[in-house]
Design a protein around this motif. Structure first.
Motif, PDB file in Angstrom:
ATOM      1  N   PRO A  11      75.421 -56.003  57.093  1.00 25.43           N
ATOM      2  CA  PRO A  11      74.941 -57.258  57.675  1.00 25.43           C
ATOM      3  C   PRO A  11      73.912 -57.042  58.784  1.00 25.43           C
ATOM      4  O   PRO A  11      73.939 -56.022  59.489  1.00 25.43           O
ATOM      5  N   HIS A  12      73.028 -58.005  58.901  1.00 26.80           N
ATOM      6  CA  HIS A  12      72.089 -58.077  60.021  1.00 26.80           C
ATOM      7  C   HIS A  12      72.036 -59.531  60.462  1.00 26.80           C
ATOM      8  O   HIS A  12      72.391 -60.442  59.705  1.00 26.80           O
TER       9      HIS A  12
ATOM     10  N   LEU B  96      72.933 -57.296  65.807  1.00 25.78           N
ATOM     11  CA  LEU B  96      73.890 -56.209  65.615  1.00 25.78           C
ATOM     12  C   LEU B  96      73.269 -54.846  65.897  1.00 25.78           C
ATOM     13  O   LEU B  96      73.990 -53.878  66.169  1.00 25.78           O
ATOM     14  N   HIS B  97      71.966 -54.756  65.774  1.00 24.34           N
ATOM     15  CA  HIS B  97      71.249 -53.484  65.961  1.00 24.34           C
ATOM     16  C   HIS B  97      69.994 -53.782  66.782  1.00 24.34           C
ATOM     17  O   HIS B  97      68.903 -53.944  66.213  1.00 24.34           O
TER      18      HIS B  97
ATOM     19  N   MET C  54      66.296 -52.893  66.206  1.00 22.37           N
ATOM     20  CA  MET C  54      65.491 -53.535  65.156  1.00 22.37           C
ATOM     21  C   MET C  54      64.752 -54.711  65.792  1.00 22.37           C
ATOM     22  O   MET C  54      65.397 -55.676  66.221  1.00 22.37           O
TER      23      MET C  54
ATOM     24  N   CYS D  77      67.556 -57.768  65.924  1.00 18.76           N
ATOM     25  CA  CYS D  77      68.816 -57.909  65.185  1.00 18.76           C
ATOM     26  C   CYS D  77      69.959 -57.922  66.191  1.00 18.76           C
ATOM     27  O   CYS D  77      70.092 -57.004  66.992  1.00 18.76           O
TER      28      CYS D  77
HETATM   29 CU    CU Z   1      70.816 -55.232  61.980  1.00 23.14          CU
END
Ligand code: CU
Length: 80
Positions: free
Chosen positions: A31-32, A68-69, A72, A66
């Protein structure tokens, strides 16, 4: 259309006309989610193949990442 693949937004930098709807599609196996730095837009977590669309009604520069990240990152410039 902005593709999310290999932990990157492609294209990472995009210029569009005011009023354009941009669709993000997650092509990764994890997921993103797409979050504007200024919180003007935010997707839900996108699973593989999911899409998120946002219409840019205001001129400006929109950096996003992103959720979650955070490494990104991308940028959309909205021109009149
Ligand atoms: Cu992500």
């Amino acid at each position: 259309m902005i593709k999310i693949e290999n932990f990157a937004f492609t294209p990472a930098v995009l210029t569009i006309k005011q009023g354009t709807t941009v669709t993000f599609e997650n092509d990764d196996d994890i997921p993103h989610l797409v979050v504007a730095n200024d919180a003007s837009f935010r997707s839900k977590a996108l699973d593989t193949g999911d899409t998120y669309a946002f219409t840019f009604t205001k001129v400006g520069d929109y950096a996003y990442f992103c959720g979650l990240h955070p490494h990104m990152q991308g940028r959309i410039t909205v021109a009149p």
